[in-house]
Design a protein around this motif. Structure first.
Motif, PDB file in Angstrom:
ATOM      1  N   LEU A  38      43.453  28.153  42.194  1.00 38.73           N
ATOM      2  CA  LEU A  38      42.449  28.424  43.304  1.00 38.73           C
ATOM      3  C   LEU A  38      42.805  29.831  44.124  1.00 38.73           C
ATOM      4  O   LEU A  38      41.944  30.359  44.191  1.00 38.73           O
ATOM      5  N   ARG A  39      44.091  29.640  44.595  1.00 36.77           N
ATOM      6  CA  ARG A  39      44.304  30.824  45.418  1.00 36.77           C
ATOM      7  C   ARG A  39      43.990  32.146  44.279  1.00 36.77           C
ATOM      8  O   ARG A  39      43.830  33.251  44.950  1.00 36.77           O
ATOM      9  N   ALA A  40      44.645  32.149  43.152  1.00 32.08           N
ATOM     10  CA  ALA A  40      44.656  33.425  42.226  1.00 32.08           C
ATOM     11  C   ALA A  40      43.125  33.981  42.059  1.00 32.08           C
ATOM     12  O   ALA A  40      42.636  34.946  41.909  1.00 32.08           O
ATOM     13  N   HIS A  41      42.190  32.536  41.794  1.00 30.84           N
ATOM     14  CA  HIS A  41      40.835  32.865  41.418  1.00 30.84           C
ATOM     15  C   HIS A  41      40.124  33.165  42.511  1.00 30.84           C
ATOM     16  O   HIS A  41      39.210  34.502  42.696  1.00 30.84           O
ATOM     17  N   LEU A  42      40.122  32.872  43.791  1.00 32.54           N
ATOM     18  CA  LEU A  42      39.032  32.870  45.010  1.00 32.54           C
ATOM     19  C   LEU A  42      39.891  34.253  45.724  1.00 32.54           C
ATOM     20  O   LEU A  42      39.143  34.681  46.686  1.00 32.54           O
ATOM     21  N   LYS A  43      41.106  34.344  45.708  1.00 31.10           N
ATOM     22  CA  LYS A  43      41.895  35.630  46.599  1.00 31.10           C
ATOM     23  C   LYS A  43      41.616  35.300  48.065  1.00 31.10           C
ATOM     24  O   LYS A  43      42.012  34.460  48.446  1.00 31.10           O
ATOM     25  N   GLN A  44      41.075  36.257  48.727  1.00 29.73           N
ATOM     26  CA  GLN A  44      40.983  36.127  49.990  1.00 29.73           C
ATOM     27  C   GLN A  44      39.819  35.156  50.330  1.00 29.73           C
ATOM     28  O   GLN A  44      39.849  34.609  51.577  1.00 29.73           O
ATOM     29  N   ARG A  45      38.907  34.689  49.748  1.00 36.62           N
ATOM     30  CA  ARG A  45      38.140  33.760  50.088  1.00 36.62           C
ATOM     31  C   ARG A  45      38.407  32.302  50.119  1.00 36.62           C
ATOM     32  O   ARG A  45      37.812  31.181  50.404  1.00 36.62           O
ATOM     33  N   TYR A  46      39.855  32.211  49.631  1.00 35.22           N
ATOM     34  CA  TYR A  46      40.487  30.858  49.601  1.00 35.22           C
ATOM     35  C   TYR A  46      40.597  30.166  50.789  1.00 35.22           C
ATOM     36  O   TYR A  46      40.012  28.956  50.964  1.00 35.22           O
ATOM     37  N   ASP A  47      40.840  30.780  52.031  1.00 31.92           N
ATOM     38  CA  ASP A  47      40.885  30.071  53.273  1.00 31.92           C
ATOM     39  C   ASP A  47      39.428  30.154  53.813  1.00 31.92           C
ATOM     40  O   ASP A  47      39.019  29.557  54.501  1.00 31.92           O
TER      41      ASP A  47
END
Length: 194
Positions: A185-194
Motif C-alpha cells: 500500500l505504501r509503495a502504491h499510494l506513496k504520499q497519499r498513504y497517510d
C-alpha cells in the motif's frame, strides 16, 4: 497499476464463464448438441480457476460432452492454487468435509490471507498430497486421475514442490502478511498513504 495489483494476479478481472455454454448454448434448439469429440479449452493467464470451476459446476447441462482444459499461467503459484481448489471441490467427500465446511474452506483459501486452524490443517494435508503427485506420477494418476501433469518440465515440478512445501510452514513469521500488505500500500499510494 501493476504496483496496486502485484506481480501475481490471484483474481481475474472478468466474471466466471460457463465455457460449454459458450460453445453449446442450452437456450437454443437441438442444432447445437455436444459432439462426441472432446472439446479442448486453453485457459491462458486467467489468474484463478473461475472459468474452470463454473464450467465444471454447470457440466450437468451437457452430460455427454468431454472437455479437456489446458491451463497456462504466468506463475506456478497460480497453478498450484487451482489444483488446491480443484482438490477441495472434487475430493472433499474423502476428507469428511460437509458442505458448510467445504464452502468455508474454499472461501478462506480463495480470498483470505489468514486461515482458521481447520483450514490450515487442510492446506498442509493437501500440500503433502500434491507434493506426492508432483514427485510420483503413478500416485497422482491413482489419487487424482483427472489431472494430467505430463506437460510439466522437471524444473516446473521442482518449483511446484517448493511452493507446496512453503504452504506447509507453521511459523506465521515466515510470511508476515500485514507487513507485506502495508509495504504494498505504501509503495502504491506513496504520499497519499497517510
Amino acid at each position: 497499476m501493476a504496483l496496486g495489483i502485484g506481480a501475481i494476479n490471484f483474481w481475474g478481472f472478468s466474471p466466471a464463464l460457463d465455457l460449454l455454454d459458450s460453445f453449446f448454448p442450452t437456450k437454443t434448439g437441438d442444432d447445437n448438441q455436444p459432439s462426441c469429440q472432446p472439446l479442448n479449452v486453453l485457459l491462458f493467464g486467467c489468474g484463478d480457476g473461475r472459468h474452470l470451476l463454473r464450467t465444471l459446476a454447470q457440466l450437468k447441462r451437457h452430460p455427454e460432452q468431454k472437455i479437456n482444459f489446458y491451463i497456462v499461467e504466468s506463475s506456478l503459484e497460480l497453478v498450484g492454487r487451482q489444483w488446491l481448489l480443484l482438490r477441495l471441490l472434487l475430493q472433499a467427500e474423502e476428507e469428511e468435509l460437509g458442505l458448510q465446511d467445504r464452502a468455508e474452506v474454499f472461501l478462506e483459501l480463495f480470498g483470505n490471507g489468514y486461515y482458521r486452524h481447520q483450514t490450515h490443517q487442510y492446506l498442509v494435508e493437501s500440500a503433502n498430497r500434491m507434493i506426492n503427485w508432483v514427485t510420483d506420477e503413478s500416485k497422482q494418476k491413482q489419487e487424482f486421475p483427472i489431472l494430467n501433469l505430463s506437460a510439466l518440465k522437471y524444473r516446473e515440478r521442482d518449483a511446484l514442490e517448493a511452493i507446496f512445501k512453503f504452504w506447509r510452514l507453521e511459523d506465521a513469521r515466515v510470511f508476515a502478511f500485514e507487513e507485506f500488505w502495508e509495504y504494498r500500500l505504501r509503495a502504491h499510494l506513496k504520499q497519499r498513504y497517510d
